[in-house]
Design an enzyme around this catalytic site. Sequence first.
Site, PDB file in Angstrom:
ATOM      1  N   HIS A   1      -1.466  -0.815  -6.276  1.00  0.00           N
ATOM      2  CA  HIS A   1      -0.075  -0.840  -5.832  1.00  0.00           C
ATOM      3  C   HIS A   1       0.779  -1.437  -6.946  1.00  0.00           C
ATOM      4  O   HIS A   1       0.411  -2.461  -7.531  1.00  0.00           O
ATOM      5  CB  HIS A   1       0.047  -1.680  -4.549  1.00  0.00           C
TER       6      HIS A   1
ATOM      7  N   ASN B   1      -7.175   0.429  -3.415  1.00  0.00           N
ATOM      8  CA  ASN B   1      -5.897   1.041  -3.780  1.00  0.00           C
ATOM      9  C   ASN B   1      -5.293   0.256  -4.943  1.00  0.00           C
ATOM     10  O   ASN B   1      -5.612  -0.917  -5.134  1.00  0.00           O
ATOM     11  CB  ASN B   1      -4.946   0.985  -2.578  1.00  0.00           C
TER      12      ASN B   1
ATOM     13  N   LEU C   1      -0.368  -1.579   5.964  1.00  0.00           N
ATOM     14  CA  LEU C   1      -0.019  -0.986   4.665  1.00  0.00           C
ATOM     15  C   LEU C   1       0.189  -2.037   3.565  1.00  0.00           C
ATOM     16  O   LEU C   1       0.966  -2.981   3.743  1.00  0.00           O
ATOM     17  CB  LEU C   1       1.262  -0.153   4.823  1.00  0.00           C
ATOM     18  N   ASP C   2      -0.486  -1.849   2.441  1.00  0.00           N
ATOM     19  CA  ASP C   2      -0.330  -2.702   1.252  1.00  0.00           C
ATOM     20  C   ASP C   2      -0.544  -4.185   1.548  1.00  0.00           C
ATOM     21  O   ASP C   2       0.071  -5.053   0.912  1.00  0.00           O
ATOM     22  CB  ASP C   2       1.067  -2.496   0.615  1.00  0.00           C
TER      23      ASP C   2
ATOM     24  N   SER D   1      -1.282  -4.612  -8.392  1.00  0.00           N
ATOM     25  CA  SER D   1      -2.377  -5.240  -7.645  1.00  0.00           C
ATOM     26  C   SER D   1      -3.394  -4.183  -7.272  1.00  0.00           C
ATOM     27  O   SER D   1      -3.033  -3.114  -6.769  1.00  0.00           O
ATOM     28  CB  SER D   1      -1.858  -5.848  -6.333  1.00  0.00           C
TER      29      SER D   1
END
Length: 214
Positions: free
Chosen positions: A112, A110, A147-148, A139
Site C-alpha cells: 500500500h 499487499n 481494508l488496508d 507498507s
Amino acid sequence: MTASLKAVVLISGRGSNLLAIADAIEAGQLQAKIALVLSNRPDAAGLELAAARGLATAVVDHRDFSSRAEFDLALQSVIDGVNPDVVVLAGFMRILGAAFVTHFLGRLVNIHPSLLPDYPGLNTHRRALEAAEATHGCSVHYVIPELDAGPVILQSVVPVLPTDSVESLAERVLVAEHLAYPRALELIAAGRVCLQSGEVWLDGRPARPEDKVR
Ligand code: GRF
C-alpha cells in the site's frame, strides 16, 4: 537453485511491482517462484509484461460475475489450483471479501502506498501532500478483512520534498515499493516472518515497530 516460496501474483494494471519481484527472483535476491500472474482485467498491461518474462498468466474478469462473492470464489478456485505459499496483491484494485481473505489468511499480502495506518484507501499521495507531511512511503502488510488495516511486515519511508507534486512523490514512493516488496517476500520465503494470532512475527517473536522500518 530451489525456489522456496511459490507465489501467485494478482494485478489489475501496469504491473511494476510484479516486475520488481520477478527481477529480484532473477537476481537471486528472492528465493521464490511466480507460479501464476492473475488479473481481474484482461487489458492489464502487466499481463503482457508477465508473458514476455515467460510467466504463466490467467484472467478472472470481474465483469463476468454478477456478485462480488461469485467473483471471489472463482478467483479462489484458480488460486487454490496452484496451491501457493503466498498470494501477492500487487496493484490489485478489487476489494476482496471476508470469506476470500479468511481463506488465505496468513498467506495473503499487499503493498500500500502510505505509511499505514496513515492514509488507507485511495489517493494517498495527494492526501499526504495536502496534509503537509514531512514523510510518506509504503507498507507491505498481511491482508485482513478490514481494508488496508492488516499487520505491517515492513515499511519504507521517503521524504516529502517542498517541490513535490503528486506525480513526483508517487514516483519516489514507487521506487521504495520496488525494494520493499521483494524484501518482505524474502523474509517470508526465508521463514523469518509469519502471521501469528493477528500479529507479525519476526525470527520467532512478535516483530517490534523498529523491525518494520527499512
Ligand atoms: C502501487 O502503487 C501499489 O502500492 C498500489 O497500486 C500500485 C500498483 O502499481 N497498491 P503497479 O501495478 O505495481 O505498477
